[in-house]
Motif scaffolding. Structure first.
Motif: not given
Length: 525
Positions: A242-271
């Motif tokens: 969905t993110l890629n279809e909307k043309g949204i890139l990661t913080d590194l300017g790359r396409a999203w993958t399940s791995g990069t989404v998983h990192q967002v979902l599991t890193n405690e820095k977001y809390i």
């Protein structure tokens, strides 16, 4: 001529013969007490007093002495001596610590004895070290090695304790901030100075770095990712699509993958939690994953952009998803995926719905390869590599020829060494072209290894990084000699500003670099 005594020619004292020597200098960082220049001053003074002529200098700058690997100058010196190609019979270093702070017993003496066996002695001009090999020297080698090893261990321990203290105080210790977050620089008194951009580092030792929420649009997307995962039941792969279809890139300017989404979902820095020491590998030890009770943390150190309840809910879903399957069920789902695709990889597994992640298979069965074996899938990577290597050799020849043709077409002069393929351009600099094959790790991540020929010493290495199928160039790295000091360079998909600053999508910049300009064009006045 009575009374006149003439000395015979043989009786006239001749000039003493100077011993030919190579100097070896090393420093770990730019801030060391004894820089390579200071070491050379001491070595030259020692040489002048002892009838020694320095004919070669081997310098490892910014290199740790804990191992020989990565110290290109040191290894080149040793190989030159062992191969019988040295034009000197003596090595002079400042002291034993510059020779190395090896972590294995007798490794320092081992390299010295390799030299001695080839007729080259090792001398030190400081530290009171005996310059003649014998029982006393052997004892001194052992004692000095222990002292150097203990120094490194003590220093490593002090640095680690200092980092842990800063973590507990809530300060960030390196690494990318991640999507939706930014790095904020703090002065010594805690006041905010400014936001650090990608690749920027703090310049004052007393400054500190914390994480702060990024642009509002990124913060909203992070919360959207958690909402899709926890409330909508969307998988990481579906969210990435969905993110890629909307043309949204990661913080590194790359396409999203399940791995990069998983990192967002599991890193405690977001809390807002500051967590350190999840993995460790002090000195030359291999890195290992640490148990949670070994982690160093400061909860609530940063401003949270996701509520703790939502974060914990996401973690429960991840844990339950990986725990709900028995070994048999996991293998059955993997076998079904294999029958569907006819091949398996970490990417295929992570992108599939209704199946644990590639990392879950690695954790449960020890490795992806072991899981593959249990369902009867035998990767044919070794066979494919033969064909890939053959194609890449042909591509290298074509790339060298095409580059020469392009250079000459723009008016540059080029000569090519028929044996090494080293290019000399405009009689001003040399360039070497290497092809970096794309390899896929067990977890489906892409990696490239660039082999650099230090013996050629090109001013620029033009590294062609291949795509995932190894059938076309992905991009190019123009690596200057003074920035690359290792025989091998490992690249991942993102490599940080210090390396990716040399990345280009085509050869246009290299051609522009090689293009000669008229003086009037450079100085129109």
């Amino acid at each position: 001529m009575v009374g006149v005594y003439r000395k015979r020619l043989s009786e006239i004292p001749s000039e003493p013969t100077l011993r030919r020597a190579a100097a070896y200098v090393r420093m770990s960082t730019d801030h060391q007490k004894y820089s390579t220049d200071n070491q050379m001053d001491a070595i030259r003074g020692h040489a002048a007093k002892n009838g020694i002529e320095i004919v070669r200098v081997y310098a490892d700058e910014g290199k740790s002495g804990m191992r020989a690997k990565g110290r290109d100058a040191f290894l080149t010196m040793i190989h030159t001596i062992v191969d019988g190609k040295a034009d000197f019979d003596l090595i002079v270093a400042y002291d034993h610590s510059r020779w190395g702070r090896f972590q294995r017993d007798h490794e320092a003496a081992y390299y010295a004895y390799l030299c001695l066996d080839a007729g080259v002695e090792v001398h030190f001009c400081a530290g009171g070290f005996p310059n003649e090999m014998g029982p006393l020297a052997e004892l001194m080698w052992t004692i000095s090695s222990m002292q150097a090893r203990n120094y490194s261990r003590d220093l490593s321990g002090k640095v680690w304790l200092g980092q842990c203290r800063l973590i507990r105080m809530g300060y960030r210790q390196g690494g990318s901030p991640g999507y939706g977050l930014r790095r904020m620089l703090l002065a010594e008194n805690g006041t905010r100075k400014f936001e650090l951009k990608p690749g920027e580092r703090k310049s004052l030792q007393t400054d500190r770095v914390i994480l702060t929420p990024g642009p509002a649009s990124e913060v909203r997307r992070v919360r959207w990712i958690y909402d899709q995962f926890t409330r909508r039941g969307q998988s990481e792969a579906a969210i990435a699509r969905t993110l890629n279809e909307k043309g949204i890139l990661t913080d590194l300017g790359r396409a999203w993958t399940s791995g990069t989404v998983h990192q967002v979902l599991t890193n405690e820095k977001y809390i807002g939690n500051n967590v350190y020491n999840r993995t460790s590998g002090k000195l030359t030890a291999k890195r290992r994953a640490n148990d949670p009770d070994e982690w160093v943390r400061a909860d609530g150190a940063f401003t949270a952009i996701v509520s703790p309840d939502v974060f914990l809910n996401a973690q429960r879903i991840v844990e339950e998803r990986n725990r709900q399957y028995s070994d048999t069920e996991m293998l059955e789902r993997l076998a079904h995926l294999f029958r569907k695709h006819g091949v398996l990889s970490g990417i295929i597994i992570d992108e599939a719905d209704g199946i644990p992640s590639a990392s879950a298979y690695q954790s449960r069965f020890g490795s992806l390869i072991r899981a593959y074996e249990l369902i009867g899938f035998q990767p044919e990577r070794d066979y494919r590599y033969i064909e890939i290597n053959r194609a890449l050799r042909a591509l290298h020849r074509e790339t060298v020829s095409d580059t020469i043709e392009s250079l000459r077409a723009q008016g540059s002069s080029v000569t090519r060494n028929p044996i090494t393929d080293l290019l000399r351009i405009n009689d001003e600099f040399t360039a070497s072209i290497v092809i970096a094959r794309c390899r896929e790790t067990g977890a489906g991540m892409r990696r490239w290894k660039i082999r650099l020929d230090a013996s050629l010493g090109p001013d620029i290495t033009l590294a062609v990084r291949m795509n995932g199928a190894n059938d076309a160039p992905l991009d190019y790295y123009f690596l200057p000699r003074n920035e690359v000091t290792s025989h091998r360079l490992g690249l991942s998909e993102e490599n940080g500003f210090m390396l990716d600053a040399y990345r280009y999508d085509n050869l246009d910049e290299f051609l522009a670099l090689s293009r000669r300009s008229r003086i009037s064009e450079l100085a129109p006045w």
